[in-house]
Design a protein around this motif. Structure first.
Motif, PDB file in Angstrom:
ATOM      1  N   PRO A 708      55.149 -20.476 -51.140  1.00 38.92           N
ATOM      2  CA  PRO A 708      53.916 -20.444 -50.350  1.00 38.92           C
ATOM      3  C   PRO A 708      52.750 -21.183 -51.011  1.00 38.92           C
ATOM      4  CG  PRO A 708      54.975 -18.314 -50.233  1.00 38.92           C
ATOM      5  CD  PRO A 708      55.780 -19.132 -51.205  1.00 38.92           C
ATOM      6  N   PHE A 709      52.676 -21.123 -52.336  1.00 38.53           N
ATOM      7  CA  PHE A 709      51.619 -21.838 -53.053  1.00 38.53           C
ATOM      8  C   PHE A 709      51.713 -23.337 -52.771  1.00 38.53           C
ATOM      9  CE2 PHE A 709      50.342 -24.294 -56.794  1.00 38.53           C
ATOM     10  CZ  PHE A 709      49.035 -23.868 -56.979  1.00 38.53           C
ATOM     11  N   ASP A 710      52.897 -23.891 -52.922  1.00 36.18           N
ATOM     12  CA  ASP A 710      53.071 -25.329 -52.695  1.00 36.18           C
ATOM     13  C   ASP A 710      52.967 -25.685 -51.215  1.00 36.18           C
ATOM     14  OD1 ASP A 710      53.765 -26.953 -55.211  1.00 36.18           O
ATOM     15  OD2 ASP A 710      54.894 -25.097 -55.475  1.00 36.18           O
ATOM     16  N   MET A 711      53.407 -24.755 -50.370  1.00 36.28           N
ATOM     17  CA  MET A 711      53.316 -25.011 -48.938  1.00 36.28           C
ATOM     18  C   MET A 711      51.848 -25.187 -48.541  1.00 36.28           C
ATOM     19  SD  MET A 711      55.349 -25.294 -46.264  1.00 36.28           S
ATOM     20  CE  MET A 711      56.818 -24.279 -46.441  1.00 36.28           C
ATOM     21  N   ILE A 712      50.979 -24.319 -49.049  1.00 36.03           N
ATOM     22  CA  ILE A 712      49.558 -24.411 -48.721  1.00 36.03           C
ATOM     23  C   ILE A 712      48.944 -25.662 -49.353  1.00 36.03           C
ATOM     24  CG2 ILE A 712      47.311 -23.298 -48.940  1.00 36.03           C
ATOM     25  CD1 ILE A 712      49.352 -21.992 -46.984  1.00 36.03           C
ATOM     26  N   CYS A 713      49.257 -25.920 -50.610  1.00 31.32           N
ATOM     27  CA  CYS A 713      48.723 -27.113 -51.265  1.00 31.32           C
ATOM     28  C   CYS A 713      49.116 -28.387 -50.516  1.00 31.32           C
ATOM     29  CB  CYS A 713      49.219 -27.201 -52.711  1.00 31.32           C
ATOM     30  SG  CYS A 713      48.503 -25.965 -53.814  1.00 31.32           S
ATOM     31  N   HIS A 714      50.347 -28.416 -50.025  1.00 32.35           N
ATOM     32  CA  HIS A 714      50.869 -29.595 -49.345  1.00 32.35           C
ATOM     33  C   HIS A 714      50.310 -29.722 -47.925  1.00 32.35           C
ATOM     34  CE1 HIS A 714      53.513 -32.733 -48.020  1.00 32.35           C
ATOM     35  NE2 HIS A 714      54.170 -31.938 -47.175  1.00 32.35           N
ATOM     36  N   VAL A 715      50.416 -28.643 -47.135  1.00 29.97           N
ATOM     37  CA  VAL A 715      50.052 -28.703 -45.718  1.00 29.97           C
ATOM     38  C   VAL A 715      48.543 -28.732 -45.526  1.00 29.97           C
ATOM     39  CG1 VAL A 715      50.103 -27.394 -43.554  1.00 29.97           C
ATOM     40  CG2 VAL A 715      52.181 -27.634 -44.912  1.00 29.97           C
ATOM     41  N   VAL A 716      47.820 -27.925 -46.290  1.00 36.01           N
ATOM     42  CA  VAL A 716      46.376 -27.796 -46.084  1.00 36.01           C
ATOM     43  C   VAL A 716      45.600 -28.835 -46.879  1.00 36.01           C
ATOM     44  CG1 VAL A 716      44.407 -26.213 -46.227  1.00 36.01           C
ATOM     45  CG2 VAL A 716      46.674 -25.338 -45.628  1.00 36.01           C
ATOM     46  N   PHE A 717      46.061 -29.132 -48.112  1.00 32.48           N
ATOM     47  CA  PHE A 717      45.279 -30.003 -48.992  1.00 32.48           C
ATOM     48  C   PHE A 717      46.001 -31.310 -49.355  1.00 32.48           C
ATOM     49  CE2 PHE A 717      43.921 -25.593 -49.856  1.00 32.48           C
ATOM     50  CZ  PHE A 717      42.610 -25.692 -49.420  1.00 32.48           C
ATOM     51  N   ASP A 718      47.081 -31.608 -48.633  1.00 31.57           N
ATOM     52  CA  ASP A 718      47.778 -32.905 -48.748  1.00 31.57           C
ATOM     53  C   ASP A 718      48.253 -33.226 -50.167  1.00 31.57           C
ATOM     54  OD1 ASP A 718      47.319 -33.482 -45.980  1.00 31.57           O
ATOM     55  OD2 ASP A 718      45.254 -34.008 -46.496  1.00 31.57           O
ATOM     56  N   GLN A 719      48.639 -32.201 -50.932  1.00 31.35           N
ATOM     57  CA  GLN A 719      49.158 -32.409 -52.283  1.00 31.35           C
ATOM     58  C   GLN A 719      50.673 -32.630 -52.243  1.00 31.35           C
ATOM     59  OE1 GLN A 719      47.049 -32.439 -55.173  1.00 31.35           O
ATOM     60  NE2 GLN A 719      45.686 -32.650 -53.396  1.00 31.35           N
ATOM     61  N   PRO A 720      51.190 -33.470 -53.145  1.00 33.15           N
ATOM     62  CA  PRO A 720      52.652 -33.625 -53.208  1.00 33.15           C
ATOM     63  C   PRO A 720      53.295 -32.303 -53.599  1.00 33.15           C
ATOM     64  CG  PRO A 720      51.583 -34.727 -55.059  1.00 33.15           C
ATOM     65  CD  PRO A 720      50.497 -34.318 -54.122  1.00 33.15           C
ATOM     66  N   PRO A 721      54.295 -31.829 -52.866  1.00 32.91           N
ATOM     67  CA  PRO A 721      54.836 -30.498 -53.139  1.00 32.91           C
ATOM     68  C   PRO A 721      55.885 -30.482 -54.241  1.00 32.91           C
ATOM     69  CG  PRO A 721      55.939 -31.436 -51.251  1.00 32.91           C
ATOM     70  CD  PRO A 721      54.935 -32.464 -51.701  1.00 32.91           C
ATOM     71  N   LEU A 722      55.992 -29.359 -54.906  1.00 29.78           N
ATOM     72  CA  LEU A 722      57.089 -29.099 -55.833  1.00 29.78           C
ATOM     73  C   LEU A 722      57.931 -27.971 -55.259  1.00 29.78           C
ATOM     74  CD1 LEU A 722      55.275 -29.095 -59.316  1.00 29.78           C
ATOM     75  CD2 LEU A 722      56.767 -30.872 -58.404  1.00 29.78           C
ATOM     76  N   THR A 723      59.242 -28.094 -55.377  1.00 30.05           N
ATOM     77  CA  THR A 723      60.105 -27.000 -54.937  1.00 30.05           C
ATOM     78  C   THR A 723      60.080 -25.890 -55.985  1.00 30.05           C
ATOM     79  OG1 THR A 723      62.068 -27.886 -56.015  1.00 30.05           O
ATOM     80  CG2 THR A 723      61.608 -28.642 -53.762  1.00 30.05           C
ATOM     81  N   ARG A 724      60.560 -24.714 -55.620  1.00 24.15           N
ATOM     82  CA  ARG A 724      60.615 -23.614 -56.584  1.00 24.15           C
ATOM     83  C   ARG A 724      61.508 -23.990 -57.765  1.00 24.15           C
ATOM     84  NH1 ARG A 724      61.023 -20.450 -51.737  1.00 24.15           N
ATOM     85  NH2 ARG A 724      63.280 -20.291 -52.026  1.00 24.15           N
ATOM     86  N   LYS A 725      62.584 -24.673 -57.482  1.00 29.48           N
ATOM     87  CA  LYS A 725      63.501 -25.076 -58.561  1.00 29.48           C
ATOM     88  C   LYS A 725      62.809 -26.022 -59.539  1.00 29.48           C
ATOM     89  CE  LYS A 725      68.188 -26.770 -59.342  1.00 29.48           C
ATOM     90  NZ  LYS A 725      69.443 -27.241 -58.703  1.00 29.48           N
ATOM     91  N   GLU A 726      62.001 -26.953 -59.001  1.00 29.25           N
ATOM     92  CA  GLU A 726      61.268 -27.885 -59.869  1.00 29.25           C
ATOM     93  C   GLU A 726      60.244 -27.142 -60.718  1.00 29.25           C
ATOM     94  OE1 GLU A 726      61.311 -32.052 -57.286  1.00 29.25           O
ATOM     95  OE2 GLU A 726      59.889 -30.454 -56.745  1.00 29.25           O
ATOM     96  N   ARG A 727      59.587 -26.154 -60.156  1.00 30.22           N
ATOM     97  CA  ARG A 727      58.607 -25.386 -60.929  1.00 30.22           C
ATOM     98  C   ARG A 727      59.301 -24.590 -62.035  1.00 30.22           C
ATOM     99  NH1 ARG A 727      53.529 -25.480 -59.901  1.00 30.22           N
ATOM    100  NH2 ARG A 727      52.764 -26.338 -57.927  1.00 30.22           N
ATOM    101  N   ALA A 728      60.438 -23.986 -61.679  1.00 31.26           N
ATOM    102  CA  ALA A 728      61.182 -23.224 -62.681  1.00 31.26           C
ATOM    103  C   ALA A 728      61.650 -24.132 -63.815  1.00 31.26           C
ATOM    104  CB  ALA A 728      62.373 -22.536 -62.025  1.00 31.26           C
ATOM    105  N   ASN A 729      62.159 -25.325 -63.511  1.00 32.26           N
ATOM    106  CA  ASN A 729      62.621 -26.262 -64.532  1.00 32.26           C
ATOM    107  C   ASN A 729      61.474 -26.730 -65.425  1.00 32.26           C
ATOM    108  OD1 ASN A 729      65.292 -26.138 -63.759  1.00 32.26           O
ATOM    109  ND2 ASN A 729      65.151 -27.884 -62.355  1.00 32.26           N
ATOM    110  N   ASN A 730      60.278 -26.906 -64.853  1.00 30.34           N
ATOM    111  CA  ASN A 730      59.117 -27.316 -65.664  1.00 30.34           C
ATOM    112  C   ASN A 730      58.788 -26.268 -66.713  1.00 30.34           C
ATOM    113  OD1 ASN A 730      58.773 -29.721 -64.336  1.00 30.34           O
ATOM    114  ND2 ASN A 730      57.161 -28.969 -62.944  1.00 30.34           N
ATOM    115  N   VAL A 731      58.926 -24.994 -66.344  1.00 32.62           N
ATOM    116  CA  VAL A 731      58.672 -23.914 -67.311  1.00 32.62           C
ATOM    117  C   VAL A 731      59.692 -23.981 -68.436  1.00 32.62           C
ATOM    118  CG1 VAL A 731      58.620 -21.410 -67.654  1.00 32.62           C
ATOM    119  CG2 VAL A 731      57.591 -22.411 -65.603  1.00 32.62           C
TER     120      VAL A 731
END
Length: 814
Positions: A708-731
């Motif tokens: 939901p965080f990325d969905m809002i950033c992407h849809v509302v604020f036109d940010q490139p989205p990250l999937t949950r898997k990508e966020r987990a891998n970054n950690v």
């Protein structure tokens, strides 16, 4: 209480430890005069795609009553960390719904008292120990309302309570109270306007009950024009009247009863011998309630009106969802301005009525018109007049088999894609059209017809077999019939709670009729999953939604003929085109069927005979031609939704989400700050869902499974989205877990994998340590203690993990 740290207390604690004791100390009885957590609205249903979600609504903290039928005041509480009057604006909103003049806001230190009865000083601050007594507020309320002592026994009569906990909704209580007040003050002509599906009959019952119990009215007549309306009323809402109630049958008024239910047609007729109401004196009834009073009772020439005028000393209350105003018919002229109105828009906003989506289907011949070849002979051997036929002609003056077939196929395909057993009403131009549509739908659904031959039924006034299935159609527990084709019979008085599809293949010019037809779908039935409905429109009828008269009292409409208008008067273009014949479906006195010889009367509907129209001064008979072999195609299909402003809009769910959330978050930074500062991310997700954000629909439209965080950033604020898997891998890339013990690393790594698969809820769930591989490490309390040093340390680790997941700083490892 001096030792209690108020600032640390929750709102609930403030209510229980400070506000409620102060109220009770003032003499309020918590058994009969105090209600807590009063839910006034159900929560608007937001629909996108095939998914619906209810917006969450808050409840009034405390409502004070003189009696259950008379609310007096709202108390809105806030935690002590807030200013004492913090809840006032919220309280004023609830007070408006309840129509009460007193609002109290408190944080536990005292009260801000908003008093509409004292306009010179609306708001004052009072101490906890100075809260007004019930007698003080009641005296101020009575003075504010201007009640006389003679009115009080009527006004204070309780509504009927069956002990089940059911009580009138806020708007029903307002309608009941305003009507009872009007009667007690001597008003004898009263109009109530309430949208279809909002409980007009239940409201009428409670009005009658209170007036009857208070002995203000002793003999009551409830009038309707459809037998089904009378029977539904008698069996359901009016059942508590028991042995005091009767249905007038066989044209005989029995004076032994106090509450009489009747069809207009059973009381009167064109012959003097049929005027059963004259069996009793004009002062026999002292209260008459007229259901659906827009249809005929307002017309001075109608047979219905003669009943009302005969009993002209009785108090008369008109109920309608659609006030009727033409140059010939006006229920406002007869009853006066409504004492209360509750509109379709209000019902949808409050969540008591089902919203709708509109699927508008355009056919090529409807848009372009159709002209026969010279000398074309129709199926009945008639030569078809050589002219251009348009949408208004089809199924009125010209039948094209291929058009009927395409409409039936479109209905069938829609049901197959959604729910083949969804209750559906198809509104046709006349009985002939309804029969042809029935055949076409049967031929399109051979598999369903093989399962049950009542899958499609024509339910019209001329067909006893079809009419016999009406009760089964409207019964949520009966699967069949599924599809009902009709023309007039089902426009009103049919309580089809589970109707999910309303098909419009009828030329609808009357706003009154349009409102009635839309009302067939607006009822909500949570038990059977009916929260919204679809309108499938083939005749541009839904353009009437844009008419300002759709959701309010119509202006006077003047019916006229072209010959009455000057050629150069362009203001009357709509009249010339026939857009304002508001009274076309109002039955006149001579349309009533008085020849059936028993008490079962219903208005007949169009019998399929040739239509009559007008041209200049002369009425002409119009022949109906029937042709086939015409190529018909769909050229467009548009989906529109009911938006928060009560308008139909064509927009994607992405657009809706962006428009909705930019009201809450002005910038990306503001959203990120709010997200990161929240102790539980799920609380924000729930809050967004309460605003009508439906994640499944958004995911389907965006095409990605995003947090939901990325969905809002992407849809509302036109940010490139990250999937949950990508966020987990970054950690994991940041070697984030190295600071923890081996056991804690294993637990957090497993929880991060759960986040990747399921979302942030998996981290914040109370069962997070009870599922998956985590259980191998022991019981939750053991994991927290051995791996992290205790419960608080575990919770801190989860909060830090969430912070790492949503870290928006550039990845240093890249």
């Amino acid at each position: 209480m001096s030792s209690v740290n108020k600032k640390a207390l929750s709102e609930t604690d403030i209510i229980s430890k400070f506000i409620m004791p102060a109220v009770k100390e003032a003499g309020w009885d918590d058994m009969t005069q105090i209600r807590q957590e009063v839910k006034l609205r159900d929560g608007k249903v937001v629909v996108r795609g095939m998914v619906a979600a209810r917006k969450k609504v808050k409840s009034a903290d405390i409502v004070l009553y003189h009696k259950p039928s008379i609310p007096l005041a709202v108390i809105e509480a806030k935690a002590n960390k807030h200013e004492v009057g913090k809840g006032m604006q919220q309280g004023l909103d609830y007070a408006k719904l309840l129509d009460v003049p007193f609002v109290f806001a408190s944080n536990g230190d005292g009260f801000i008292f908003h008093d509409k009865t004292s306009p010179q000083r609306l708001e004052t601050e009072i101490r906890l120990e100075d809260f007004p007594t019930p007698a003080q507020l009641w005296a101020k309320y009575c003075a504010y309302k201007g009640y006389k002592d003679s009115q009080l026994p009527i006004i204070t009569q309780d509504y009927y309570d069956d002990g089940s906990g059911k009580s009138p909704r806020y708007y029903q209580l307002q309608a009941i109270n305003k009507t009872v007040e009007a009667v007690s003050s001597g008003k004898d002509r009263i109009l109530l306007v309430m949208a279809t599906g909002t409980g007009k009959t239940y409201t009428a019952f409670q009005i009658i009950w209170r007036l009857w119990k208070a002995k203000a009215k002793k003999r009551i007549l409830f009038l309707a024009d459809r037998n089904v309306l009378v029977d539904q009323t008698r069996i359901n809402d009016f059942q508590p009247f028991g042995q005091a109630m009767t249905k007038i049958m066989g044209r005989k008024v029995d004076p032994a009863y106090e509450v009489h239910l009747a069809l207009y047609q059973a009381l009167t007729g064109p012959d003097e011998s049929q005027k059963a109401y004259k069996q009793v004196d004009p002062d026999f009834f002292d209260l008459i309630v007229i259901d659906e009073c827009h249809r005929g009772s307002a017309s001075e020439e109608s047979a219905w009106r003669e009943i009302l005028e005969y009993f002209n000393t009785a108090t008369q209350i008109g109920l309608t969802a659609t006030p009727k105003e033409t140059d010939e018919v006006s229920n406002i002229d007869y009853f006066g301005d409504p004492v209360y109105m509750y509109s379709l828009k209000e019902g949808i906003e409050d969540g008591f009525l089902a919203p709708y989506k509109v699927v508008r289907v355009d056919l090529d011949i409807d848009l372009q018109g159709w002209r026969p070849t010279k000398g074309l002979i129709d199926k009945h051997g008639h030569e078809v007049d050589d002219r251009i036929y348009n949408q208004k002609d089809f199924d009125r003056t010209l039948v094209i088999d291929e058009r009927t077939q395409l409409v039936a196929e479109t209905i069938t395909n829609y049901l197959k894609r959604t729910d083949p057993l969804a209750k559906t009403i198809v509104f046709c131009n006349d009985i002939d059209h309804a029969e042809r549509m029935r055949r076409a739908l049967i031929n399109c659904n051979p598999e369903q017809y093989a399962k049950n031959d009542k899958y499609v039924m024509k339910i019209t006034g001329d067909d006893a077999v079809g009419k016999a299935q009406l009760d089964n159609f409207i019964n949520p527990k009966r699967t069949y019939p599924v599809i009902a084709t009709t023309s007039e019979l089902m426009t009103t008085g049919v309580d089809a709670k589970t109707c999910k599809l309303v098909v419009l293949d009828q030329n609808i010019q009357s706003m009154t009729k349009f409102k009635q037809i839309i009302g067939r779908g607006t009822r909500i039935d949570d038990k059977f999953g009916k929260l919204w409905f679809t309108i499938l429109d083939f005749k541009k009828a839904t353009e009437l939604f844009a008419d300002e008269r759709f959701d309010g009292i119509p202006e006077k409409v003047i019916s006229t003929r072209p010959s009455d208008i000057n050629d150069d008067d362009s203001d009357f273009d709509d009249i010339i085109e026939g857009h304002v014949s508001e009274d076309e479906e109002t039955p006149s006195s001579n349309e009533t069927d008085f020849n059936s010889g028993d008490r079962e009367f219903d208005f007949p509907e169009d019998d399929g005979s040739p239509q009559t129209g007008w041209d200049d001064e002369e009425e002409t008979t119009v022949t109906k031609y029937h042709v086939n072999g015409v190529a018909v195609k769909k050229v467009g299909e548009r989906v529109q939704y009911y938006d928060e402003d009560g308008k139909l809009v064509t927009e994607s769910f992405k657009d809706y989400t962006k428009k909705t959330l930019t009201k809450s978050f002005a910038s990306l930074d503001e959203f990120i700050k709010r997200w990161n500062s929240s102790e539980r991310k799920q609380a924000i997700i729930d809050e967004l869902e309460s605003e009508g954000i439906i994640w499944e629909v958004l995911e389907a439209e965006v095409g990605k499974e995003l947090d939901p965080f990325d969905m809002i950033c992407h849809v509302v604020f036109d940010q490139p989205p990250l999937t949950r898997k990508e966020r987990a891998n970054n950690v994991k890339k940041r070697n984030y877990f190295n600071k923890y013990s081996e056991m804690a690393q294993a637990v957090l790594n497993e929880l991060l994998n759960k986040y990747s698969d399921e979302g942030v809820e998996a981290l914040e769930s109370k069962d997070a340590l009870k599922t998956g591989k985590v259980v191998e490490f022991g019981r939750p309390i053991e994991i927290a203690k051995k791996g992290f040093g205790g419960k608080k340390e575990y919770e801190a680790a989860i909060a830090e993990l969430e912070k790492a997941i949503y870290d928006t700083t550039p990845d240093k490892s890249a």
